[in-house]
Design a protein around this motif. Structure first.
Motif, PDB file in Angstrom:
ATOM      1  N   SER A  40     -18.470 -36.930  19.415  1.00 43.79           N
ATOM      2  CA  SER A  40     -19.290 -36.359  20.172  1.00 43.79           C
ATOM      3  C   SER A  40     -20.072 -37.606  21.018  1.00 43.79           C
ATOM      4  N   SER A  49     -20.232 -35.717  15.527  1.00 43.44           N
ATOM      5  CA  SER A  49     -19.000 -35.099  14.934  1.00 43.44           C
ATOM      6  C   SER A  49     -17.882 -35.141  15.743  1.00 43.44           C
ATOM      7  N   ARG A  51     -13.335 -35.292  15.883  1.00 39.99           N
ATOM      8  CA  ARG A  51     -11.745 -35.504  15.327  1.00 39.99           C
ATOM      9  C   ARG A  51     -11.268 -36.649  15.197  1.00 39.99           C
ATOM     10  N   GLY A  61     -11.496 -32.752  11.336  1.00 42.62           N
ATOM     11  CA  GLY A  61     -12.777 -32.854  11.918  1.00 42.62           C
ATOM     12  C   GLY A  61     -13.560 -33.475  10.758  1.00 42.62           C
ATOM     13  N   VAL A  63     -17.929 -34.988  10.452  1.00 42.10           N
ATOM     14  CA  VAL A  63     -19.538 -35.015  10.805  1.00 42.10           C
ATOM     15  C   VAL A  63     -20.193 -35.810   9.968  1.00 42.10           C
ATOM     16  N   ASP A  65     -23.129 -37.660   8.144  1.00 41.15           N
ATOM     17  CA  ASP A  65     -24.426 -37.018   7.389  1.00 41.15           C
ATOM     18  C   ASP A  65     -25.504 -38.205   7.639  1.00 41.15           C
ATOM     19  N   TRP A  76     -20.058 -39.739   5.596  1.00 40.45           N
ATOM     20  CA  TRP A  76     -19.595 -38.708   6.427  1.00 40.45           C
ATOM     21  C   TRP A  76     -18.740 -37.631   5.737  1.00 40.45           C
TER      22      TRP A  76
END
Length: 131
Positions: A40, A49, A51, A61, A63, A65, A76
């Motif tokens: 992103s 976030s 893929r 997927g 994200v 952290d 992550w």
């Protein structure tokens, strides 16, 4: 839950190794299990976030952290089906020059154990290959 910690040491400068982590577009340079990343944003930050695609074009997927640039440390989570793997990475100067990169993987035991050989290969490439 199982946790496994891996390390690799090589001649690449810590600043370069950290830069390879900071920019998801660079992950495929050193991680053979990654064909491409669709993030992103261009740089890892908390909340980033996206893929990650493997060479077979399947994806998971993720994200991010947390990121500490001062400590060269980031964490992550990767979603694999109904489960998650937690990955904590760090970069530090090696005692005799170069870099030691570490990774702590936490999650469902078969995933952790299955991913460990690929992760170790990627860590070794991260700290040894020139780009």
């Amino acid at each position: 839950m199982t946790t496994l910690t891996l390390h690799a040491t090589g001649p690449v400068d810590p600043a370069e190794v950290w830069d390879r982590y900071l920019h998801p577009a660079r992950w495929s340079e050193w991680a053979p299990q990654i064909k491409k990343v669709d993030p992103s944003g261009p740089r890892i930050t908390p909340g980033l976030s996206g893929r990650v695609y493997d060479p077979l074009r399947t994806s998971v997927g993720f994200v991010v952290d947390e990121v500490s640039e001062a400590d060269r440390r980031w964490a992550w989570q990767v979603t694999v089906g109904p489960t998650r793997l937690g990955l904590l990475h760090w970069v530090s100067p090696a005692p005799d020059g170069g870099t030691t990169a570490g990774l702590r993987i936490t999650g469902f035991a078969p995933l952790v154990v299955g991913y460990a050989p690929l992760a170790l290969l990627a860590l070794k490439r991260l700290v040894t290959i020139s780009t």
